[in-house]
Design a protein around this motif. Structure first.
Motif, PDB file in Angstrom:
ATOM      1  N   ILE A  50       0.836  -1.201   0.000  1.00  9.59           N
ATOM      2  CA  ILE A  50       0.000   0.000   0.000  1.00  9.59           C
ATOM      3  C   ILE A  50       0.873   1.254   0.000  1.00  9.59           C
ATOM      4  CG2 ILE A  50      -1.616   1.361   1.404  1.00  9.59           C
ATOM      5  CD1 ILE A  50      -2.885  -1.321   2.263  1.00  9.59           C
ATOM      6  N   ALA A  51       1.920   1.256   0.830  1.00 10.41           N
ATOM      7  CA  ALA A  51       2.816   2.414   0.881  1.00 10.41           C
ATOM      8  C   ALA A  51       3.510   2.626  -0.458  1.00 10.41           C
ATOM      9  CB  ALA A  51       3.842   2.224   1.998  1.00 10.41           C
ATOM     10  N   ALA A  52       3.945   1.550  -1.088  1.00  8.73           N
ATOM     11  CA  ALA A  52       4.621   1.654  -2.388  1.00  8.73           C
ATOM     12  C   ALA A  52       3.660   2.203  -3.438  1.00  8.73           C
ATOM     13  CB  ALA A  52       5.168   0.294  -2.815  1.00  8.73           C
ATOM     14  N   LEU A  53       2.437   1.694  -3.458  1.00 15.70           N
ATOM     15  CA  LEU A  53       1.449   2.186  -4.426  1.00 15.70           C
ATOM     16  C   LEU A  53       1.127   3.661  -4.184  1.00 15.70           C
ATOM     17  CD1 LEU A  53      -0.987  -0.858  -4.605  1.00 15.70           C
ATOM     18  CD2 LEU A  53       0.574  -0.055  -6.392  1.00 15.70           C
ATOM     19  N   ALA A  54       0.986   4.039  -2.930  1.00 15.26           N
ATOM     20  CA  ALA A  54       0.714   5.440  -2.610  1.00 15.26           C
ATOM     21  C   ALA A  54       1.858   6.333  -3.079  1.00 15.26           C
ATOM     22  CB  ALA A  54       0.494   5.596  -1.102  1.00 15.26           C
ATOM     23  N   PHE A  55       3.100   5.885  -2.881  1.00 16.41           N
ATOM     24  CA  PHE A  55       4.260   6.657  -3.324  1.00 16.41           C
ATOM     25  C   PHE A  55       4.247   6.825  -4.840  1.00 16.41           C
ATOM     26  CE2 PHE A  55       8.596   6.730  -4.990  1.00 16.41           C
ATOM     27  CZ  PHE A  55       9.048   7.898  -4.405  1.00 16.41           C
ATOM     28  N   ILE A  56       3.980   5.743  -5.545  1.00 21.74           N
ATOM     29  CA  ILE A  56       3.975   5.788  -7.018  1.00 21.74           C
ATOM     30  C   ILE A  56       2.888   6.736  -7.509  1.00 21.74           C
ATOM     31  CG2 ILE A  56       3.487   4.416  -9.096  1.00 21.74           C
ATOM     32  CD1 ILE A  56       4.891   2.061  -7.605  1.00 21.74           C
ATOM     33  N   VAL A  57       1.692   6.634  -6.949  1.00 22.86           N
ATOM     34  CA  VAL A  57       0.587   7.494  -7.364  1.00 22.86           C
ATOM     35  C   VAL A  57       0.933   8.961  -7.093  1.00 22.86           C
ATOM     36  CG1 VAL A  57      -1.806   8.143  -6.838  1.00 22.86           C
ATOM     37  CG2 VAL A  57      -1.194   5.728  -7.148  1.00 22.86           C
ATOM     38  N   LEU A  58       1.425   9.248  -5.898  1.00 20.63           N
ATOM     39  CA  LEU A  58       1.772  10.638  -5.572  1.00 20.63           C
ATOM     40  C   LEU A  58       2.920  11.140  -6.439  1.00 20.63           C
ATOM     41  CD1 LEU A  58       1.504  10.565  -1.674  1.00 20.63           C
ATOM     42  CD2 LEU A  58       0.001  11.741  -3.283  1.00 20.63           C
ATOM     43  N   TYR A  59       3.892  10.311  -6.732  1.00 18.09           N
ATOM     44  CA  TYR A  59       5.048  10.711  -7.535  1.00 18.09           C
ATOM     45  C   TYR A  59       4.610  11.123  -8.941  1.00 18.09           C
ATOM     46  CZ  TYR A  59       9.582  10.555  -9.820  1.00 18.09           C
ATOM     47  OH  TYR A  59      10.696  10.879 -10.525  1.00 18.09           O
ATOM     48  N   PHE A  60       3.702  10.345  -9.537  1.00 16.92           N
ATOM     49  CA  PHE A  60       3.313  10.623 -10.914  1.00 16.92           C
ATOM     50  C   PHE A  60       2.202  11.664 -11.015  1.00 16.92           C
ATOM     51  CE2 PHE A  60       5.431   6.505 -11.528  1.00 16.92           C
ATOM     52  CZ  PHE A  60       6.333   6.887 -12.487  1.00 16.92           C
ATOM     53  N   LEU A  61       1.445  11.870  -9.956  1.00 12.75           N
ATOM     54  CA  LEU A  61       0.365  12.858 -10.010  1.00 12.75           C
ATOM     55  C   LEU A  61       0.849  14.241  -9.623  1.00 12.75           C
ATOM     56  CD1 LEU A  61      -2.693  10.926  -8.593  1.00 12.75           C
ATOM     57  CD2 LEU A  61      -2.219  11.526 -10.958  1.00 12.75           C
ATOM     58  N   LEU A  62       1.909  14.316  -8.835  1.00 14.83           N
ATOM     59  CA  LEU A  62       2.379  15.627  -8.392  1.00 14.83           C
ATOM     60  C   LEU A  62       3.569  15.971  -9.190  1.00 14.83           C
ATOM     61  CD1 LEU A  62       1.984  15.155  -4.551  1.00 14.83           C
ATOM     62  CD2 LEU A  62       0.447  16.309  -6.112  1.00 14.83           C
TER      63      LEU A  62
END
Length: 128
Positions: free
Chosen positions: A116-128
């Motif tokens: 979950i933490a890895a997915l959250a990081f990936i989503v935030l990295y590509f959206l921001l």
């Protein structure tokens, strides 16, 4: 304050709700100061009822710290009083770190949280 306190009396005040210490021969009631101590509650609270002069000197406090202690003084240490024997606080003896093991259920949850933490990081990295 010219009141003289014996070690017997000082040793009774060794809790976070009632904490006295001795510093440079002065008896200080530090109960209300514990929460404001920049180093946290534990360094003073752990030595409640004892002489903290050596620890105070070893840390190297500021000039402000050396003047604050004067406002906390409630009396002086009775020079005829016998110093207390330092009693080491009991260390937990239950359990052994080598024996510590997560249950299978807990182990599985650790992996879920990592994903979950890895997915959250990936989503935030590509959206921001």
């Amino acid at each position: 304050a010219d009141t003289l306190y014996t070690w017997e009396e000082i040793r009774k005040h060794n809790k976070d709700t009632d904490c006295w210490v001795v510093l440079y021969g002065n008896v200080l009631d530090v109960t209300k100061f514990l929460v404001d101590h920049p180093g946290g509650l534990d360094p003073i609270n752990d030595l409640g009822g004892y002489d903290i002069t050596n620890q105070f000197e070893a840390i190297g406090h500021s000039k402000r710290a050396t003047t604050i202690h004067e406002t906390l003084a409630i009396g002086k240490l009775d020079p005829t009083s016998v110093p207390p024997k330092v009693i080491r606080k009991e260390v937990a003896t239950t359990g052994n770190i080598k024996e510590f093991k997560l249950s299978d259920e807990s182990s599985a949850m650790v992996y879920v949280y990592i994903v979950i933490a890895a997915l959250a990081f990936i989503v935030l990295y590509f959206l921001l």
